[in-house]
Scaffold this active site. Structure first.
Site, PDB file in Angstrom:
ATOM      1  N   LYS A  26       0.836  -1.198   0.000  1.00  0.00           N
ATOM      2  CA  LYS A  26       0.000   0.000   0.000  1.00  0.00           C
ATOM      3  C   LYS A  26       0.877   1.256   0.000  1.00  0.00           C
ATOM      4  CE  LYS A  26      -3.751  -0.785   2.263  1.00  0.00           C
ATOM      5  NZ  LYS A  26      -4.422  -1.120   3.523  1.00  0.00           N
ATOM      6  N   ARG A  95      -3.569   2.961   8.397  1.00  0.00           N
ATOM      7  CA  ARG A  95      -3.806   1.798   7.534  1.00  0.00           C
ATOM      8  C   ARG A  95      -2.616   0.858   7.542  1.00  0.00           C
ATOM      9  NH1 ARG A  95      -4.851   4.404   1.785  1.00  0.00           N
ATOM     10  NH2 ARG A  95      -5.964   2.435   1.464  1.00  0.00           N
ATOM     11  N   GLY A 104      -8.435  -7.753   3.744  1.00  0.00           N
ATOM     12  CA  GLY A 104      -9.271  -7.852   4.927  1.00  0.00           C
ATOM     13  C   GLY A 104      -8.581  -8.437   6.147  1.00  0.00           C
ATOM     14  N   MET A 106      -5.703  -7.272   7.780  1.00  0.00           N
ATOM     15  CA  MET A 106      -5.185  -6.331   8.756  1.00  0.00           C
ATOM     16  C   MET A 106      -6.228  -5.236   8.909  1.00  0.00           C
ATOM     17  SD  MET A 106      -2.282  -7.910   8.982  1.00  0.00           S
ATOM     18  CE  MET A 106      -1.160  -6.787   9.766  1.00  0.00           C
ATOM     19  N   ARG A 339      -2.918  -1.543  -6.594  1.00  0.00           N
ATOM     20  CA  ARG A 339      -2.086  -2.742  -6.466  1.00  0.00           C
ATOM     21  C   ARG A 339      -2.403  -3.652  -7.639  1.00  0.00           C
ATOM     22  NH1 ARG A 339      -5.425  -4.798  -1.297  1.00  0.00           N
ATOM     23  NH2 ARG A 339      -7.414  -4.937  -2.342  1.00  0.00           N
ATOM     24  N   HIS A 455     -15.859  -9.426   0.692  1.00  0.00           N
ATOM     25  CA  HIS A 455     -14.855 -10.325   1.269  1.00  0.00           C
ATOM     26  C   HIS A 455     -14.920 -11.720   0.639  1.00  0.00           C
ATOM     27  CE1 HIS A 455     -13.398 -13.242   4.294  1.00  0.00           C
ATOM     28  NE2 HIS A 455     -12.423 -12.364   4.405  1.00  0.00           N
ATOM     29  N   SER A 770      15.564 -43.158 -14.402  1.00  0.00           N
ATOM     30  CA  SER A 770      14.364 -42.410 -14.044  1.00  0.00           C
ATOM     31  C   SER A 770      14.258 -42.452 -12.531  1.00  0.00           C
ATOM     32  CB  SER A 770      13.127 -43.050 -14.680  1.00  0.00           C
ATOM     33  OG  SER A 770      11.973 -42.367 -14.243  1.00  0.00           O
ATOM     34  N   CYS A 837       9.863 -39.625 -12.358  1.00  0.00           N
ATOM     35  CA  CYS A 837       8.472 -40.025 -12.496  1.00  0.00           C
ATOM     36  C   CYS A 837       7.898 -40.143 -11.082  1.00  0.00           C
ATOM     37  CB  CYS A 837       8.339 -41.332 -13.259  1.00  0.00           C
ATOM     38  SG  CYS A 837       9.222 -42.696 -12.505  1.00  0.00           S
ATOM     39  N   TYR A 857      13.947 -34.413 -18.023  1.00  0.00           N
ATOM     40  CA  TYR A 857      12.495 -34.308 -18.140  1.00  0.00           C
ATOM     41  C   TYR A 857      11.803 -34.664 -16.834  1.00  0.00           C
ATOM     42  CZ  TYR A 857      12.376 -39.425 -18.437  1.00  0.00           C
ATOM     43  OH  TYR A 857      12.510 -40.761 -18.154  1.00  0.00           O
TER      44      TYR A 857
HETATM   45  P1  ADP Z   1      -7.687  -2.685   3.392  1.00  0.00           P
HETATM   46  O1  ADP Z   1      -6.242  -3.037   3.414  1.00  0.00           O
HETATM   47  O2  ADP Z   1      -8.522  -3.575   4.234  1.00  0.00           O
HETATM   48  O3  ADP Z   1      -8.184  -2.482   2.012  1.00  0.00           O
HETATM   49  P2  ADP Z   1      -7.462   0.155   3.631  1.00  0.00           P
HETATM   50  O4  ADP Z   1      -6.337   0.706   4.423  1.00  0.00           O
HETATM   51  O5  ADP Z   1      -7.318   0.206   2.178  1.00  0.00           O
HETATM   52  O6  ADP Z   1      -7.778  -1.295   4.148  1.00  0.00           O
HETATM   53  O7  ADP Z   1      -8.749   0.942   4.094  1.00  0.00           O
HETATM   54  C1  ADP Z   1     -10.025   0.536   3.757  1.00  0.00           C
HETATM   55  C2  ADP Z   1     -10.795   1.672   3.164  1.00  0.00           C
HETATM   56  O8  ADP Z   1     -10.797   2.778   4.039  1.00  0.00           O
HETATM   57  C3  ADP Z   1     -10.220   2.213   1.894  1.00  0.00           C
HETATM   58  O9  ADP Z   1     -10.665   1.474   0.798  1.00  0.00           O
HETATM   59  C4  ADP Z   1     -10.769   3.599   1.846  1.00  0.00           C
HETATM   60  O10 ADP Z   1     -12.035   3.614   1.248  1.00  0.00           O
HETATM   61  C5  ADP Z   1     -10.872   3.976   3.297  1.00  0.00           C
HETATM   62  N1  ADP Z   1      -9.783   4.882   3.638  1.00  0.00           N
HETATM   63  C6  ADP Z   1      -8.557   4.566   4.069  1.00  0.00           C
HETATM   64  N2  ADP Z   1      -7.820   5.682   4.251  1.00  0.00           N
HETATM   65  C7  ADP Z   1      -8.607   6.714   3.909  1.00  0.00           C
HETATM   66  C8  ADP Z   1      -8.419   8.139   3.842  1.00  0.00           C
HETATM   67  N3  ADP Z   1      -7.264   8.696   4.174  1.00  0.00           N
HETATM   68  N4  ADP Z   1      -9.460   8.871   3.445  1.00  0.00           N
HETATM   69  C9  ADP Z   1     -10.626   8.298   3.109  1.00  0.00           C
HETATM   70  N5  ADP Z   1     -10.876   6.995   3.132  1.00  0.00           N
HETATM   71  C10 ADP Z   1      -9.871   6.198   3.531  1.00  0.00           C
HETATM   72 MG    MG Z   2      -7.740  -1.199   0.724  1.00  0.00          MG
END
Ligand code: ADP
Ligand code: MG
Ligand code: MG
Length: 883
Positions: A26, A95, A104, A106, A339, A455, A770, A837, A857
């Protein structure tokens, strides 16, 4: 001086896209976007290095704290706002972000910095009290859940109560007063649960949140995810602290997720979902069902146009399909994440070939973009088009492929059923990270709520589980363990079938069929063939399998087991007669009956493999395997005795005698392999005659036949030289009879440690080697292959063994013995052809290894052939790049 904190934002970015290991996926993505001039709310990334140090010592160094403090100051200056300012507060998100994305897994905290005082400032500043308290109540509950570990249901149920009280449907219907009350109650929950007040100092909030993100690296669901995906536990996660932007500021605001191409089909079409007037997790959490991205253009046209444009730029920049997250605040677009997008097998293949056609990537890159698991999935079952279907509901086609199983409503049930070998479909209102284990155990997943990026959908695609989501017609009754849909009631453990490609739910068990290889995949495999140097053969012992394998790209047969031919219903009487024979003469008579049948087999196999080598292993298993079971015979005897059928009684008694005399204490180490051929030379004579007669007859028809006769379980040079002499004598006899010469080879299996160790001497008697890694594993470990299930799973659980060595080749031990065999074999015969094999020949890690140690092979079952072709090419690329 180490740098622990990296800033990102317009013109102030320290990091870049290539710093994934340090900044996490990220953080490096945000840095790269900022460098590209894409609008990204500014912030900073605390490195994975800090996480590792913190998890070790539970403390930060002075230097780390100083750099964080400086970054906060810089962020405040840049935004011209201060954390906790009672008039105009700076709010941030905290984040997580590891090296590889862990969807989902962390936790994220939004709107951090709000306090009882600053929430009033925010409300006044934007002149929107409802918005301010919406942010505040979200923050308190996320903080409670993620940072303080309070069950999120405790907050959710208060929201539900409030909605009932006010008789409204949706969260967006709650007014400022209601949200303000909720914020108060949430604080009450925290006080009650933790015994202290919700912290009112933003710096304390921030420090606690950072700690919590680092600690979440070790939460049980993150650990489970890493285990399932073989992610290193030692990497740690980075933390991103980022200026908040608000998707919940009315009807020109919103938030969404998108893919630059369709992640399910691979089609080159912008794909995604969004919600108007919503924040962050709302889209992925499946709380409200989002809208398709195409319609965003009608609602916020400028931002939509800009979004499409940026996505295209990102895709060309990264030269791969991107999965992005964005927020629109009052018409202004902000990118929050980019990503490499996860994709289905079908999409991986299509995107790779399309991108080559578009000139975005080269063929070699395309070959690395398709994974072995993808091919495995494409060769997975789908619904038989001829099957009669009763479709009872439709949802979204979130992860393709069809699955049949018994309905279960909990992850635990899915796991429990899997343990007793039952196939299940996990049916949930929506899934959460706690369900990961159950999803892995089930054949497929069906959810009532959520969209294509929920999810369940993301995880399902990642695992390759067929998955239907957002099937709103279903209502689950968890009390009576049933679900109801369109007049049907489905009970727990009733069979259903789901089709993750069509999004349908079907009552009962439906017939599935194997998928075929489409043109795109064929193309990828042809590119792979042009790159790889490792040969790929197949294990096949009948013409149908041989033909199929050839179609799938096999370059010959690496292992044709002759004993399977002995089990045929028409053969077993003759085989038993041969075994029951009391002397050589009657044994020869029985073998004579077998000869034409065995020859028929080889005719068919040689025909399907015309022009390609066919390695035929002479009889290997102990003879008692062909006799009936002792208990069965005893029962039969008792029956005959009561009915008084004297004639047959003697016959059965004789068979029982033979079974007893053939019984071995350790059949795996007993009278088998070349030991049989040496003690009963007439058996191998018959087999060689059958092989050579078939080959000669086809050669006389003008076909090119390449037989390779393989002698099993050799440990002594003399075993091979004696057997080889016999084989050659018979081959010469047959060729003289048929008046044709054939270029045949005689080689051996290396499947005993002793054979590997004296391979230099064995090589002098062999035209090829073999490696029989099943037996080699068995004899190297001293693990009986038939008994490992009693202890290997326990070894794995206890961490004594990482993999079952019969599934994944043990490179450390068995692999080392193979290396000795290769080296010594080539020391006396430099051009000795060598292959592998057995089960390992189709397993990706083992294929890499086989290539690395210089085998010519691999040989694997027909459906693994395309996988082996791909992995062999990837291995070539990898080794080239490592140089
Ligand atoms: P995950 O790794 O679970 O996707 P994120 O860190 O991407 O978690 O956060 C989940 C959501 O939270 C993001 O998709 C975004 O919509 C919202 N979010 C995170 N940071 C910000 C921010 N600075 N401003 C607005 N929304 C945010
Ligand atoms: Mg995200
Ligand atoms: Mg063997």
């Amino acid at each position: 001086m180490s740098k622990f904190v990296y800033f990102f934002g317009k013109d102030v970015t320290d990091g870049k896209g290539s710093m994934k290991d340090l900044l996490g996926g990220k953080g490096s993505g945000l840095a790269e976007m900022a460098n590209l001039g894409v609008p990204v709310p500014p912030g900073f990334t605390i490195t994975t290095e800090v996480c590792v140090l913190y998890l070790k010592d539970q403390i930060y160094s002075e230097e780390v704290l100083k750099q964080i403090e400086e970054a906060i100051d810089k962020l405040e200056t840049l935004n011209n706002k201060k954390l906790g300012d009672p008039k105009d507060p700076l709010l941030v998100s905290v984040r997580s972000g590891a090296r590889v994305s862990m969807p989902g897994m962390m936790d994220t905290v939004l709107n951090l910095g709000l306090t009882d005082k600053s929430v009033i400032g925010l409300a006044n500043k934007v002149n929107d009290e409802r918005f301010a308290y919406d942010c505040y109540r979200r923050f308190i509950s996320m903080f409670g859940d993620v940072v303080l570990g309070i069950d999120s249901d405790k907050f959710e149920s208060l929201i539900e109560d409030k909605k009932k009280e006010l008789k409204v449907e949706s969260d967006t219907d709650l007014d400022a007063k209601a949200l303000k009350e909720l914020a108060e109650r949430f604080k009450g929950v925290i006080k009650l649960e933790k015994g202290f007040e919700f912290p009112q100092d933003p710096k304390v909030q921030l420090q606690m949140a950072i700690n919590a993100v680092f600690e979440s690296w070790n939460n049980p669901r993150a650990i489970t995810y890493r285990k399932l995906n073989e992610i290193d536990d030692s990497w740690g996660t980075a933390v991103n602290v980022q200026t908040m932007v608000y998707g919940n500021r009315g009807n020109t605001s919103g938030t969404g997720v998108a893919f630059t191409r369709n992640p399910s089909t691979g089609e080159k079409k912008f794909f995604g979902e969004y919600l108007i007037n919503a924040q962050g997790e709302d889209v992925v959490a499946g709380i409200r069902t989002p809208d398709y991205i195409d319609t965003l253009g009608n609602k916020i046209p400028d931002a939509y146009k800009q979004l499409v444009d940026i996505c295209q730029r990102l895709e060309s920049h990264f030269r791969d399909m991107q999965d992005i997250e964005f927020t629109i605040q009052e018409g202004n677009l902000y990118m929050l994440q980019t990503r490499t997008g996860k994709r289905t097998a079908a999409a991986a293949v299509k995107i790779a070939t399309d991108m080559v056609a578009e000139g975005l990537i080269d063929k070699e890159t395309a070959v690395t973009r398709v994974k072995a698991e993808h091919i495995d999935l494409l060769l997975h079952p789908r619904i038989d088009p001829k099957a009669k279907l009763e479709v009872i509901a439709r949802g979204l086609p979130a992860s393709p492929g069809a699955a049949v199983g018994k309905v279960v409503f909990t992850a635990e049930d899915a796991e429990g059923m899997a343990e007793i070998g039952e196939k299940t479909i996990l049916v949930r209102t929506e899934t959460s990270p706690e369900d990961i284990g159950g999803m892995a155990a089930a054949q497929g997943v069906l959810t009532v709520r959520g969209g294509m990026t929920s999810h369940a959908a993301v995880v399902g695609r990642g695992m390759g589980k067929p998955c239907v989501v957002g099937c709103g017609e279903i209502s689950i009754d968890t009390k009576s363990n049933i679900f109801m849909v369109n007049g049907h009631t489905i009970k727990e453990h009733d069979y259903i079938t789901i089709d993750g490609s069509a999004g349908s739910v079907i009552i009962g068990k439906v017939d599935l069929i194997d998928a075929e290889i489409n043109d795109d995949l064929k193309q990828i495999l042809v590119w792979a063939d042009n790159i790889r140097t490792l040969g790929v053969r197949t294990n096949a012992d009948n013409p149908a399998d041989a033909g199929l394998a050839r179609e799938l790209g096999a370059e010959g047969i690496g292992l044709c087991r002759t004993e399977h031919m002995f089990f045929g219903e028409d053969r077993i009487p003759a085989v038993r007669e041969m075994i029951m024979a009391e002397d050589e003469k009657s044994r020869k008579k029985a073998l004579k009956r077998l000869l034409p049948m065995q020859k028929e087999d080889f005719l068919g196999i040689f025909r399907s493999m015309e022009g390609l080598p066919v390695t035929i292993r002479l009889l290997d298993p102990p003879l008692h395997e062909f006799l009936p079971d002792k208990e069965e015979l005893d029962t039969k005897l008792r029956e005959l005795e009561t009915s008084g059928d004297c004639g047959k009684i003697d016959e059965v008694k004789k068979v029982i005698q033979r079974v007893i005399s053939l019984k071995e204490l350790n059949p795996m180490l007993g009278h088998r392999g070349c030991r049989l051929g040496i003690t009963y030379p007439e058996i191998y004579d018959m087999q060689v005659r059958a092989i050579m007669e078939a080959a000669c007859e086809l050669a006389n028809e003008g076909m090119q036949i390449v037989p390779e006769i393989m002698i099993p379980l050799v440990g002594l040079v003399k075993e091979l030289s004696v057997t080889r002499e016999e084989v050659c004598k018979m081959a010469e006899t047959v060729m003289a009879e048929k008046g044709v010469r054939i270029d045949y080879k005689v080689g051996t299996m290396i499947e005993l440690p002793r054979a590997a160790i004296i391979a230099d001497k064995i090589a002098q008697e062999a035209d090829f080697f073999s490696f029989g890694t099943n037996d080699l594993t068995q004899t190297t470990f001293g693990f009986s292959r038939d008994d490992v299930s009693k202890f290997v799973p326990i070894y794995q659980k206890a961490g004594i063994l990482e993999h079952d060595p019969f599934a994944v080749l043990d490179q450390e031990g068995v692999g080392e013995i193979m290396k000795i065999g290769i080296e010594k074999g080539r020391s006396t015969k430099p051009d000795l052809k060598m292959g592998i094999c057995g089960e390992h020949g189709g397993e990706p890690k083992s294929i890499h290894f086989a290539h690395q140690i210089g085998l010519d092979y691999v040989s694997c079952s027909p459906y693994r052939v395309p996988i082996a072709r791909l992995v062999a090419a990837q291995s070539t690329i990898e080794m080239r790049n490592a140089k």
